[in-house]
Design a protein around this motif. Structure first.
Motif, mmCIF file in Angstrom:
data_model
loop_
_atom_site.group_PDB
_atom_site.id
_atom_site.type_symbol
_atom_site.label_atom_id
_atom_site.label_comp_id
_atom_site.label_asym_id
_atom_site.label_seq_id
_atom_site.Cartn_x
_atom_site.Cartn_y
_atom_site.Cartn_z
ATOM 1 N N ILE A 56 -2.694 5.278 -8.371
ATOM 2 C CA ILE A 56 -1.954 6.166 -8.271
ATOM 3 C C ILE A 56 -0.373 5.557 -8.036
ATOM 4 O O ILE A 56 -0.481 4.073 -7.353
ATOM 5 N N TYR A 57 0.304 6.093 -8.223
ATOM 6 C CA TYR A 57 1.964 6.103 -8.336
ATOM 7 C C TYR A 57 2.561 6.715 -7.253
ATOM 8 O O TYR A 57 3.078 8.066 -7.622
ATOM 9 N N THR A 58 3.626 6.281 -6.301
ATOM 10 C CA THR A 58 4.089 7.323 -5.745
ATOM 11 C C THR A 58 5.371 6.865 -5.523
ATOM 12 O O THR A 58 5.840 5.608 -6.340
ATOM 13 N N ASP A 59 6.267 7.642 -5.087
ATOM 14 C CA ASP A 59 7.578 6.875 -4.682
ATOM 15 C C ASP A 59 7.550 5.551 -3.766
ATOM 16 O O ASP A 59 8.611 5.298 -2.966
ATOM 17 N N LEU A 60 6.496 5.658 -3.242
ATOM 18 C CA LEU A 60 6.790 4.210 -2.365
ATOM 19 C C LEU A 60 5.711 2.443 -2.948
ATOM 20 O O LEU A 60 6.137 1.663 -3.046
ATOM 21 N N CYS A 61 5.104 3.278 -3.281
ATOM 22 C CA CYS A 61 4.778 1.987 -4.268
ATOM 23 C C CYS A 61 2.754 1.994 -5.330
ATOM 24 O O CYS A 61 2.786 2.889 -5.475
ATOM 25 N N ILE A 62 2.261 1.214 -5.859
ATOM 26 C CA ILE A 62 1.088 1.577 -6.457
ATOM 27 C C ILE A 62 0.191 1.046 -5.941
ATOM 28 O O ILE A 62 0.247 0.405 -5.297
ATOM 29 N N ILE A 63 -1.278 2.142 -6.112
ATOM 30 C CA ILE A 63 -2.129 1.918 -5.096
ATOM 31 C C ILE A 63 -3.299 1.966 -6.104
ATOM 32 O O ILE A 63 -3.368 2.410 -7.239
ATOM 33 N N GLN A 77 -11.973 1.436 -1.759
ATOM 34 C CA GLN A 77 -10.728 0.814 -1.224
ATOM 35 C C GLN A 77 -10.177 1.483 -2.453
ATOM 36 O O GLN A 77 -9.670 1.471 -2.932
ATOM 37 N N ALA A 78 -8.720 1.495 -1.166
ATOM 38 C CA ALA A 78 -7.101 1.611 -1.958
ATOM 39 C C ALA A 78 -6.782 0.433 -1.774
ATOM 40 O O ALA A 78 -6.203 0.079 -0.265
ATOM 41 N N LYS A 79 -6.081 -0.022 -2.726
ATOM 42 C CA LYS A 79 -5.960 -1.566 -2.994
ATOM 43 C C LYS A 79 -4.358 -1.057 -3.461
ATOM 44 O O LYS A 79 -3.748 -0.818 -4.054
ATOM 45 N N VAL A 80 -3.488 -1.709 -2.132
ATOM 46 C CA VAL A 80 -1.683 -2.047 -3.044
ATOM 47 C C VAL A 80 -1.606 -3.076 -3.864
ATOM 48 O O VAL A 80 -1.633 -4.234 -2.684
ATOM 49 N N ILE A 81 -1.453 -2.989 -4.810
ATOM 50 C CA ILE A 81 -0.820 -3.845 -5.931
ATOM 51 C C ILE A 81 0.786 -3.908 -5.819
ATOM 52 O O ILE A 81 0.931 -4.879 -6.701
ATOM 53 N N GLU A 82 1.603 -3.095 -5.581
ATOM 54 C CA GLU A 82 2.871 -2.668 -5.624
ATOM 55 C C GLU A 82 3.699 -2.402 -4.642
ATOM 56 O O GLU A 82 3.107 -1.099 -4.357
ATOM 57 N N PHE A 93 4.082 -3.685 4.645
ATOM 58 C CA PHE A 93 2.998 -3.179 4.942
ATOM 59 C C PHE A 93 2.594 -2.346 5.430
ATOM 60 O O PHE A 93 1.663 -1.431 5.304
ATOM 61 N N ASP A 94 2.985 -2.235 6.779
ATOM 62 C CA ASP A 94 2.674 -1.663 7.940
ATOM 63 C C ASP A 94 2.790 -0.351 8.160
ATOM 64 O O ASP A 94 2.957 0.574 8.674
ATOM 65 N N GLN A 95 4.295 0.072 7.967
ATOM 66 C CA GLN A 95 5.381 0.761 7.689
ATOM 67 C C GLN A 95 4.853 1.528 6.917
ATOM 68 O O GLN A 95 4.186 3.125 6.687
ATOM 69 N N ASP A 107 -4.176 -4.535 1.097
ATOM 70 C CA ASP A 107 -3.339 -6.000 0.415
ATOM 71 C C ASP A 107 -3.666 -5.998 -0.385
ATOM 72 O O ASP A 107 -4.507 -7.598 -0.484
ATOM 73 N N ALA A 108 -3.576 -6.039 -1.893
ATOM 74 C CA ALA A 108 -4.026 -6.344 -2.378
ATOM 75 C C ALA A 108 -2.656 -7.024 -4.006
ATOM 76 O O ALA A 108 -3.315 -7.774 -5.347
ATOM 77 N N ARG A 109 -1.014 -7.560 -3.341
ATOM 78 C CA ARG A 109 -0.029 -7.710 -3.697
ATOM 79 C C ARG A 109 -0.708 -9.325 -4.482
ATOM 80 O O ARG A 109 -0.775 -9.787 -3.129
ATOM 81 N N GLN A 110 -0.322 -9.528 -5.597
ATOM 82 C CA GLN A 110 -0.077 -11.183 -5.821
ATOM 83 C C GLN A 110 1.270 -11.459 -4.924
ATOM 84 O O GLN A 110 1.877 -11.499 -4.799
#
Length: 216
Positions: free
Chosen positions: A175-182, A188-193, A200-202, A213-216
């Motif tokens: 999923i690509y949104t105006d806030l992140c990539i999941i 599981q919904a893993k936030v990669i960017e 992350f809390d916001q 939170d799967a950001r490197q």
């Protein structure tokens, strides 16, 4: 720090960079068609539209428009060298036969297990318009969804369970949104960017399912 949301064009640019060389890709109506503008010129990527066009390019320059060259959204396109037209039935054979590597598609809702809702909100006065969405959801090898993270009312569009009529089950990969990539994996919904200035809390408060939170 203030949060600078991505524009629809920004989302399209990011998706374009993530499409690999040699991929056969369907771009859905609306925001996804913008991806054609930003595909790297040094990559050979084959764009497909369900109205029967294969290997088309970005929108034409002013003065070079051909009214016979349109995508499924009735938007003007260009045809690349080797591109072709085909019967509507043959076009759907490509979609249903597993020949598409990626479909970039919009959505009303996506569940963390990959369920997709993108053709109807369930309201009685809405006009049903499924088009080829169901065929793409089950036929493409990977589904990339692009959309705003929340509705205009601030309601989450990424949820634990769909409340809108389903288009396809467990089909969305990213999923690509105006806030992140999941990235959606194993339920599981893993936030990669994420965009700069957003914690992350916001992001979690604006999302209707648990995030990892799967950001490197």
């Amino acid at each position: 720090m203030s949060v600078q949301k991505r524009s629809r064009e920004d989302i399209a640019k990011i998706i374009a960079q993530d499409i690999p060389e040699g991929a056969y890709v369907n771009l859905g109506i609306g925001l996804p068609t913008n991806v054609s503008k930003y595909l790297p010129k040094d990559k050979e990527i084959f764009l497909h539209s369900e109205n029967g066009v294969l290997a088309f390019g970005p929108p034409p320059k002013e003065g070079e428009e051909d009214p016979d060259l349109v995508n499924a959204g009735k938007e003007l396109i260009t045809l690349l060298s080797g591109g072709c037209f085909m019967h509507h039935g043959d076009s759907f054979d490509i979609m249903r036969g597993g020949h598409l590597d990626i479909c970039v598609i919009g959505a009303f809702q996506v569940a963390d297990n990959g369920d997709l809702a993108n053709w109807h909100t369930g309201k009685e006065d809405d006009i049903p318009a499924v088009g080829g969405a169901m065929d793409l959801a089950v036929g493409a090898k990977r589904i990339f969804v692009c959309m705003e993270h929340t509705t205009k009312k601030g309601e989450p569009k990424i949820v634990s369970q769909l409340t809108y009529p389903i288009t396809g089950e467990q089909c969305v990969n990213r999923i690509y949104t105006d806030l992140c990539i999941i990235q959606l994996e194993n339920g599981q919904a893993k936030v990669i960017e994420m965009v700069d200035g957003l914690s992350f809390d916001q992001l979690q408060t604006m999302t209707g399912c648990p995030l990892v939170d799967a950001r490197q």
